[in-house]
Design a protein around this motif. Structure first.
Motif, short mmCIF file in Angstrom:
data_model
loop_
_atom_site.label_atom_id
_atom_site.label_comp_id
_atom_site.label_asym_id
_atom_site.label_seq_id
_atom_site.Cartn_x
_atom_site.Cartn_y
_atom_site.Cartn_z
N ASN A 100 17.61 -0.26 -3.04
CA ASN A 100 16.83 -0.36 -1.81
C ASN A 100 15.86 0.80 -1.72
N THR A 101 14.60 0.49 -1.40
CA THR A 101 13.62 1.58 -1.42
C THR A 101 12.71 1.64 -0.20
N ALA A 102 12.41 0.51 0.43
CA ALA A 102 11.43 0.55 1.51
C ALA A 102 11.59 -0.66 2.41
N SER A 103 11.15 -0.50 3.65
CA SER A 103 11.02 -1.61 4.57
C SER A 103 9.62 -1.57 5.14
N PRO A 143 0.82 -1.21 0.00
CA PRO A 143 0.00 0.00 0.00
C PRO A 143 0.86 1.26 0.00
N GLY A 144 0.34 2.30 -0.65
CA GLY A 144 0.97 3.61 -0.58
C GLY A 144 2.17 3.82 -1.47
N LEU A 162 -3.20 11.29 -11.41
CA LEU A 162 -2.92 11.18 -9.99
C LEU A 162 -1.63 10.40 -9.77
N PRO A 163 -0.85 10.75 -8.75
CA PRO A 163 0.30 9.91 -8.39
C PRO A 163 -0.18 8.48 -8.07
N GLU A 164 0.57 7.51 -8.51
CA GLU A 164 0.16 6.13 -8.30
C GLU A 164 0.09 5.77 -6.83
N SER A 165 0.91 6.41 -6.01
CA SER A 165 0.86 6.15 -4.57
C SER A 165 -0.48 6.57 -3.98
N LEU A 166 -1.08 7.64 -4.53
CA LEU A 166 -2.39 8.09 -4.07
C LEU A 166 -3.47 7.11 -4.52
#
Length: 484
Positions: A253-256, A219-220, A409-413
């Protein structure tokens, strides 16, 4: 004459005590020697237990002994940099209220927001550095620190928020770059090493394995095709390198993931952007500063059990087509309203989000094969993806929207459940501004119905409505604005 015998007797007692003590010591030694010699089985006669197979790092790569990761890391770590960004923001005691900010401009103060991340040098000759978009988003000034301590100012080339990839350039001699591996060849269980600057403590190395590939349900975040790893990826590691045992870059590396938030630390759920995807985005950013994506030109909805039954499907998954845009790739391929896309290039499509994610990862002019169900029967179609406009002028759609610019829209939204189009800009005193539109509004629907993206918004103005109103989402609230 009498002779005193006491010294002699004392000497005799002393000699006797020493002899007894020596005898006791020797006896203890002798007893121990006898017990160990005759009661303990000889080592040569001992049968070794069967060897147990345990998981371990390989001792060789391509025939070369590798008892330690240190030789490989000596080549890798000079290519990983620390990224320091600064953003100047104006803060007011009245918050974001535009009226009071205009009335009392002298009460606003400038504040510097700073953040730390990581980056990877991928081209030493040109000084190209890959990092995450969120590491440098909105920054006014970005600098990088090399592993040898040199601090350099970075030139921003471009970024792609929807894949969280950004590209910078630095100017320096004796740079070290990482070679890019073919990340499509990664397999679950491959050993990987993460290098970055977690929590700003300095360059740090963690190791693990590939836990999964092709992750796309987070998500997000934007368009997703993540490598999942249990190598620790903590705050500050973003933009750093994920390498294989050859020292080749396999991911950024981008997220945990941690239900308790990033401050809680690593729990073995780290995610990296595959090197192949990052390289594709990098080439486009370096060529023109923007990323062009292919699209089918359709609107879809999830297949529910009720829809599956109505369409004569055996299983309730896929993306059901509700609109085909004129002149689109879908129209050219022969897709129709009511078709259900169940796979794309052999990848199962579970729902509308999965199909949208698949399209977002494809460049313009990509040829894709779609597995479709039409009237309950299987059908395979081929399509060549075309570029869809990422923004449009309101005046080109309807004079009542003149002065506004609309964008995707931004894909994260979108992954937070929002659909529609973004009001990217509104010119002061324009017709759109007088009608109440503001920058940052999200248009959800209108007189012409609902629409999922900018293509649908544009298509809905094929027949201009006599009366026009827009349903707008602003600061968490919805309302209808009449356009006059």
């Amino acid at each position: 004459m009498t002779t005193d015998r006491r010294p002699a007797r004392r000497r005799a007692k002393t000699s006797l005590l020493l002899a007894l003590t020596a005898a006791a010591a020797f006896g203890g030694f002798a007893a121990t020697w006898v017990r160990e010699t005759f009661q303990t089985p000889a080592l040569a006669a001992t049968v070794p237990p069967p060897a147990t197979t345990v998981a371990a790092l390989p001792v060789a790569v391509e025939g070369q002994p590798l008892p330690s990761l240190a030789p490989m890391l000596r080549k890798v770590t000079p290519a990983v940099v620390s990224v320091h960004s600064k953003q100047r923001v104006r803060v007011s005691p009245f918050g974001n209220d535009p009226f009071f900010r205009r009335m009392f401009p002298d009460m606003t103060q400038e504040r510097i927001n700073e953040s730390l991340g990581s980056g990877v040098i991928v081209d030493a000759a040109r000084g190209l550095v890959l990092t995450n978009h969120h590491v440098i988003e909105g920054a006014d000034d970005v600098s990088v620190t090399l592993s040898d301590g040199r601090e350099l100012r970075a030139e921003f080339i471009g970024s792609d928020p929807d894949t969280d990839v950004a590209l910078m350039r630095i100017k320096a001699d004796k740079l070290t770059a990482l070679a890019l591996a073919n990340s499509d060849q990664l397999q679950v269980g491959d050993f990987v090493v993460a290098v970055g600057n977690p929590f700003g403590v300095g360059q740090t190395v963690t190791s693990g394995i590939v836990s999964a590939v092709g992750r796309s349900n987070l998500p997000g975040l934007g368009f997703q095709n993540f490598i999942q790893t249990d190598a620790s990826i903590n705050p500050g590691n973003s933009g750093g390198a994920l390498v294989n045992l050859r020292g080749e870059l396999v991911g950024i590396n981008t997220a945990s993931f941690n239900p308790r938030g990033s401050a809680a630390g690593n729990i073995g759920l780290g995610f990296a952007i595959p090197a192949n995807l990052a390289a594709s985005i990098m080439r486009q950013l370096n060529d023109g500063g923007t990323v062009r994506r292919g699209a089918l030109g359709i609107e879809t909805q999830d297949v529910t059990p009720q829809i599956a039954q109505g369409l004569g499907l055996d299983q309730s998954y896929g993306a059901a087509i509700t609109r085909v845009y004129p002149g689109s790739a879908a129209a050219a391929a022969g897709l129709r309203v009511g078709d259900v896309v169940v796979a794309a290039n052999g990848q199962r499509v579970d729902n509308s989000a999965a199909l949208r994610n698949f399209q977002g990862l494809q460049p313009v002019n990509s040829k894709v094969t779609l597995d479709v169900r039409r009237d309950g029967k299987p059908l395979q179609l081929s399509a060549t993806l075309r570029e869809q406009p990422r923004e449009t002028s309101g005046g080109d759609l309807d004079p009542r929207l003149a002065g506004a610019k609309f964008a995707e829209l931004p894909e994260s939204l979108r992954r937070q459940g929002v659909s529609g189009v973004l009001v990217e800009e509104v010119e002061r005193n324009s017709r759109a501004a007088r009608n109440g539109l503001r920058k940052g509004d999200v248009v959800l629907a209108g007189t012409m119905g609902e629409f999922g993206d900018l293509g649908g918004f544009r298509a809905s103005f094929g027949d201009r409505p006599q009366e026009l109103w827009l349903r707008v989402w602003r600061n968490g609230r919805q309302g209808d604005l009449p356009m006059r």
